[in-house]
Scaffold this motif. Structure first.
Motif, PDB file in Angstrom:
ATOM      1  N   ARG A   1      -0.232  13.566  11.138  1.00 42.04           N
ATOM      2  CA  ARG A   1      -0.108  14.274   9.852  1.00 42.04           C
ATOM      3  C   ARG A   1       0.372  13.325   8.762  1.00 42.04           C
ATOM      4  N   GLU A   2       1.327  12.457   9.081  1.00 38.64           N
ATOM      5  CA  GLU A   2       1.818  11.495   8.090  1.00 38.64           C
ATOM      6  C   GLU A   2       0.707  10.546   7.676  1.00 38.64           C
ATOM      7  N   TRP A   3      -0.101  10.119   8.632  1.00 39.89           N
ATOM      8  CA  TRP A   3      -1.216   9.227   8.300  1.00 39.89           C
ATOM      9  C   TRP A   3      -2.225   9.951   7.421  1.00 39.89           C
ATOM     10  N   GLN A   4      -2.545  11.176   7.775  1.00 38.39           N
ATOM     11  CA  GLN A   4      -3.492  11.955   6.972  1.00 38.39           C
ATOM     12  C   GLN A   4      -2.984  12.118   5.540  1.00 38.39           C
ATOM     13  N   GLN A   5      -1.698  12.408   5.396  1.00 42.98           N
ATOM     14  CA  GLN A   5      -1.130  12.564   4.061  1.00 42.98           C
ATOM     15  C   GLN A   5      -1.210  11.271   3.268  1.00 42.98           C
ATOM     16  N   SER A   6      -0.991  10.146   3.945  1.00 48.20           N
ATOM     17  CA  SER A   6      -1.063   8.873   3.234  1.00 48.20           C
ATOM     18  C   SER A   6      -2.493   8.586   2.793  1.00 48.20           C
ATOM     19  N   LEU A   7      -3.480   8.970   3.613  1.00 50.55           N
ATOM     20  CA  LEU A   7      -4.874   8.789   3.235  1.00 50.55           C
ATOM     21  C   LEU A   7      -5.237   9.703   2.067  1.00 50.55           C
ATOM     22  N   ALA A   8      -4.802  10.932   2.139  1.00 48.84           N
ATOM     23  CA  ALA A   8      -5.098  11.886   1.061  1.00 48.84           C
ATOM     24  C   ALA A   8      -4.503  11.428  -0.263  1.00 48.84           C
ATOM     25  N   ALA A   9      -3.343  10.791  -0.206  1.00 51.11           N
ATOM     26  CA  ALA A   9      -2.703  10.301  -1.429  1.00 51.11           C
ATOM     27  C   ALA A   9      -3.477   9.163  -2.072  1.00 51.11           C
ATOM     28  N   LYS A  10      -4.377   8.533  -1.304  1.00 56.78           N
ATOM     29  CA  LYS A  10      -5.154   7.401  -1.819  1.00 56.78           C
ATOM     30  C   LYS A  10      -6.651   7.694  -1.721  1.00 56.78           C
ATOM     31  N   SER A  11      -7.046   8.937  -1.920  1.00 56.21           N
ATOM     32  CA  SER A  11      -8.463   9.281  -1.794  1.00 56.21           C
ATOM     33  C   SER A  11      -9.302   8.721  -2.939  1.00 56.21           C
ATOM     34  N   ASP A  12      -8.671   8.124  -3.939  1.00 59.90           N
ATOM     35  CA  ASP A  12      -9.405   7.448  -5.015  1.00 59.90           C
ATOM     36  C   ASP A  12      -9.532   5.951  -4.752  1.00 59.90           C
TER      37      ASP A  12
ATOM     38  N   PRO B   1     -11.236   2.852  -2.660  1.00 59.23           N
ATOM     39  CA  PRO B   1     -12.319   2.500  -1.727  1.00 59.23           C
ATOM     40  C   PRO B   1     -11.789   2.123  -0.342  1.00 59.23           C
ATOM     41  N   GLU B   2     -10.634   1.457  -0.305  1.00 55.20           N
ATOM     42  CA  GLU B   2     -10.070   1.025   0.965  1.00 55.20           C
ATOM     43  C   GLU B   2      -9.780   2.201   1.892  1.00 55.20           C
ATOM     44  N   THR B   3      -9.386   3.341   1.302  1.00 53.54           N
ATOM     45  CA  THR B   3      -9.088   4.523   2.102  1.00 53.54           C
ATOM     46  C   THR B   3     -10.324   5.006   2.850  1.00 53.54           C
ATOM     47  N   HIS B   4     -11.440   5.011   2.160  1.00 53.10           N
ATOM     48  CA  HIS B   4     -12.657   5.523   2.783  1.00 53.10           C
ATOM     49  C   HIS B   4     -13.224   4.521   3.790  1.00 53.10           C
ATOM     50  N   MET B   5     -12.919   3.233   3.604  1.00 54.39           N
ATOM     51  CA  MET B   5     -13.253   2.278   4.654  1.00 54.39           C
ATOM     52  C   MET B   5     -12.468   2.599   5.922  1.00 54.39           C
ATOM     53  N   ALA B   6     -11.186   2.942   5.766  1.00 56.83           N
ATOM     54  CA  ALA B   6     -10.364   3.302   6.927  1.00 56.83           C
ATOM     55  C   ALA B   6     -10.886   4.576   7.580  1.00 56.83           C
TER      56      ALA B   6
ATOM     57  N   GLU C   1       0.860  -1.177   0.000  1.00 50.77           N
ATOM     58  CA  GLU C   1       0.000   0.000   0.000  1.00 50.77           C
ATOM     59  C   GLU C   1       0.900   1.232   0.000  1.00 50.77           C
ATOM     60  N   PRO C   2       0.732   2.151  -0.948  1.00 54.62           N
ATOM     61  CA  PRO C   2       1.607   3.331  -0.998  1.00 54.62           C
ATOM     62  C   PRO C   2       1.213   4.374   0.047  1.00 54.62           C
ATOM     63  N   PHE C   3       2.187   5.162   0.453  1.00 61.67           N
ATOM     64  CA  PHE C   3       1.937   6.247   1.395  1.00 61.67           C
ATOM     65  C   PHE C   3       1.880   7.616   0.727  1.00 61.67           C
ATOM     66  N   GLN C   4       2.233   7.702  -0.546  1.00 63.87           N
ATOM     67  CA  GLN C   4       2.326   9.008  -1.156  1.00 63.87           C
ATOM     68  C   GLN C   4       1.733   9.031  -2.554  1.00 63.87           C
ATOM     69  N   ASN C   5       1.622  10.218  -3.099  1.00 64.78           N
ATOM     70  CA  ASN C   5       0.948  10.489  -4.357  1.00 64.78           C
ATOM     71  C   ASN C   5       1.828  10.216  -5.571  1.00 64.78           C
ATOM     72  N   ALA C   6       3.128  10.088  -5.357  1.00 62.39           N
ATOM     73  CA  ALA C   6       4.069  10.011  -6.468  1.00 62.39           C
ATOM     74  C   ALA C   6       5.078   8.901  -6.242  1.00 62.39           C
ATOM     75  N   SER C   7       5.775   8.540  -7.309  1.00 63.71           N
ATOM     76  CA  SER C   7       6.845   7.562  -7.176  1.00 63.71           C
ATOM     77  C   SER C   7       7.909   8.096  -6.222  1.00 63.71           C
TER      78      SER C   7
ATOM     79  N   GLN D   1     -19.838  -3.407  -4.407  1.00 62.94           N
ATOM     80  CA  GLN D   1     -19.808  -4.784  -3.930  1.00 62.94           C
ATOM     81  C   GLN D   1     -19.080  -4.934  -2.588  1.00 62.94           C
ATOM     82  N   LEU D   2     -18.690  -3.816  -1.982  1.00 66.30           N
ATOM     83  CA  LEU D   2     -18.039  -3.894  -0.688  1.00 66.30           C
ATOM     84  C   LEU D   2     -19.124  -3.946   0.391  1.00 66.30           C
TER      85      LEU D   2
END
Length: 650
Positions: free
Chosen positions: A557-568, A570-575, A256-262, A602-603
């Motif tokens: 803040r690091e957790w929030q940033q990791s969530l924001a990077a994966k706002s697309d 479905p798993e993020t919004h479950m979290a 699972e990635p933590f950021q928006n970019a490579s 289907q979730l």
């Protein structure tokens, strides 16, 4: 502190609105481009140009498109797709989409062999990977999932979030990729330095290196502190195998990635990704590969990894090809001569019928046939297990896992294979108890296994991913006495174990949790700090000492940033929904779970949460309407039908 997490959902929906222009490459002076690198590194460049890395993503052209676009048709479960050319472009007309048949232009080509996928833009910036792909060997179209008939509304349909190229694939098929997803209007503006896995995907941005190479006397003052003397961010040295392994693992892993970019090359793996442990559905209970987990998780289980073997010992890094053919790739070390780089090797002739008991030259005599079982993904793509395990059909007989022997001898049983191995290797020490037996019991829901799981976690001879998985399984036992012992693993040298230990604290007493989470908030590795931030949610107010506030804010803040990077995702919004429930914020939870089901209808668990939240608020009309929508998308789901039967009647 708790107030910080209340803004998590808001944090996600305040993304910047951006203009959209798919296909516009990143404008940066940091990247020089593989063509520039080729000017000096000609031998390496020639090897790279024929590699799968170089052709991982390409623009469509006569040279890159191998599929038959001569007005050919393919029908999957009643839905027809037509592949044709028009002017200079390649097009796909398909009935497998919402509404009437729709035509899409091919915007990209994914991969080279054994199959080739085609990428289409369903709306500005959003690139999806089409599920009808080209078989390079048979020269025919086929569907990746022939047994499935997914509706376009399904999250796993080719047009859904799990098949989105921007989010799920592009980072590892390009160089210098940035996803750039805007949550408010659900649009992508992805950028990259180069499509395909170019030189700088592994060696880092090369502009400073080019400047260094062009100087007759390198000026060290012009280099930043992060750069090496040659102007690069990373150096692959003989003494540091882990640097190379982690660089490869960024793409060759289930994570699972933590950021928006490579991440730029040289970034530690566990500061950028959360590696999947040996979980049910991904791995068999004994650690063998099951789902498509790529390589890193299985390689971490191997004796090779523990003894310093690196990827490039077997794979030429530029061409990606094996360094030798057949059993020669293994006998470069496993032979009477051995290899001085690995002095603990047993000097023995393994490529001999006395060891493998098969006719020389046969498939059964191949080292990989017994020690690297192969599993097929994407219909035709064979991938080998990199745990390099000794066949254990005796374990298969007990817990139903596969084994190399009955992979080939399919007319025989695991018991037969176990007896054969015992006859052929009567003095073997490789039939000891295996963690797979314990993990299989834990997966089945057996209780009273806590002490045994702790014992596995404490066994330092086990790979770290195995020990971490034992702690992960321990969380199923809601036993505070056992959970209170988990804190001892926060000093483990491996971040996988420390991360699992943080998660394992959830059933500990609040005093023990607070004490241990404080130390984890300052862990040197981001994957552990984020796990600690998640554990803050369940702590009562005032449990953390005053001096921990700054660390708590930073980890959150690091957790929030990791969530924001994966706002697309479905798993993020479950979290986020789970976080909102922990904060007793039903409005935020409903908002998060509604986003989940809009992305993936289907979730089921998200639907169940929504219905129960509406019921808890005595909003019976909303609860009933939500349940109707859930059943419309999942008419045969037993959990939803049971919920309907228990639904209160007004």
């Amino acid at each position: 502190m708790i107030a910080l997490m209340r803004v998590a959902v808001v944090f996600l929906v305040t993304g910047l609105g951006m203009p959209y222009s798919f296909g516009q490459n990143v404008d940066t002076t940091e990247y020089a481009g593989s063509k520039t690198c080729s000017g000096c590194h000609e031998t390496e460049a020639l090897a790279w140009q024929r590699s799968h890395h170089a052709q991982a993503w390409a623009n469509p052209s006569d040279q890159t498109v191998d599929g038959d676009f001569d007005n050919t048709e393919f029908t999957h479960r009643g839905r027809k797709s037509r592949f044709f050319r028009k002017e200079n472009g390649f097009f796909i007309e398909t009935e497998d989409y919402n509404g009437p048949p729709k035509t899409f232009e091919v915007k990209g080509v994914g991969g080279l062999a054994p199959l080739q996928q085609y990428l289409i833009e369903t709306e500005p910036g959003r690139i999806q990977s089409f599920d009808v792909v080209w078989d390079q060997e048979k020269k025919e179209w086929y569907h990746l999932y022939p047994e499935q008939q997914l509706l376009p509304e399904d999250g796993f349909h080719w047009s859904g979030p799990y098949k989105n190229w921007n989010a799920r694939c592009a980072e590892c098929h390009s160089t210098g990729f940035t996803k750039n997803y805007s949550f408010p209007d659900k649009r992508y503006q992805s950028d990259w330095a180069e499509i395909g896995v170019g030189c700088e995907a592994c060696h880092g941005p090369g502009a400073a290196h080019v400047a260094w190479a062009e100087q007759s006397k390198p000026n060290k003052e012009n280099l930043t502190s992060e750069l090496k003397e040659n102007g690069l961010l990373i150096e692959f040295t003989d003494k540091k195998a882990e640097i190379e392994i982690q660089q490869c693992a960024g793409c060759h892993s289930r994570r699972e990635p933590f950021q928006n970019a490579s991440p730029v090359p040289g970034t530690p793996f566990h500061d950028t990704y959360r590696l999947a442990l040996l979980r049910d559905g991904l791995y068999h209970a004994d650690g063998q590969i099951l789902d498509e987990v790529y390589v890193f998780g299985s390689f971490l289980q191997s004796k090779m990894y523990q003894n310093g073997v690196r990827c490039s010992d077997c794979h030429e890094p530029h061409s990606g090809e094996l360094r030798a053919v057949g059993n020669s790739i293994c006998s470069q070390c496993h032979s009477p001569a051995g290899n001085k780089a690995f002095p603990t090797l047993t000097l023995k002739d393994y490529d001999d019928p006395a060891h493998h008991f098969h006719r020389t030259g046969s498939e059964g005599a191949g080292c990989v046939s017994c020690h690297m079982i192969e599993r097929t993904y994407m219909g035709i793509d064979g991938r080998r297990d990199h745990s390099f395990r000794i066949p254990r059909p005796d374990i298969s007989a007990k817990i139903g896992t596969p084994n190399a022997c009955t992979d080939c001898h399919q007319d025989r049983t695991a018991d037969w294979a176990a007896n054969e191995i015992e006859l052929r290797f009567p003095s073997s020490t490789r039939r000891e108890d295996h963690f797979g037996l314990l993990f299989a019991s834990a997966r089945r829901g057996s209780t009273g296994l806590g002490e045994d799981l702790l014992s596995v976690a404490r066994q330092e001879t086990y790979p770290a991913i195995v020990r971490a998985t034992a702690l992960d399984l321990l969380t199923r036992e809601a036993n505070p006495e056992l959970a209170n012992q988990v804190g001892e693993f926060l000093n483990d040298p491996d971040p996988l174990v420390r991360r699992a230990a943080v998660s394992g604290l959830q059933h500990a007493s609040s005093e023990v949790r607070a004490k241990n989470i404080v130390s984890a908030l300052d862990d040197p590795t981001k994957t552990v700090r984020i796990a600690a931030a998640r554990q803050l949610l369940g702590l009562p107010r005032g449990q953390l000492p005053p001096g921990a506030s700054a660390s708590a804010r930073e980890a959150t803040r690091e957790w929030q940033q990791s969530l924001a990077a994966k706002s697309d995702f479905p798993e993020t919004h479950m979290a986020l929904g789970g976080a909102a429930l922990a904060m007793r914020n039903p409005a935020a939870a409903i908002s998060a779970f509604e986003e989940v089901v809009s992305l993936d209808p289907q979730l089921i668990q998200a639907w169940e949460f929504l219905v129960r939240l509406h019921l808890a608020q005595q909003n019976f009309a909303a609860a009933e309407f939500t349940l109707q929508k859930a059943l419309a998308s999942n008419p045969e789901d037993q959990n939803l039908l049971e919920l309907k039967n228990r639904f209160p009647r007004q």
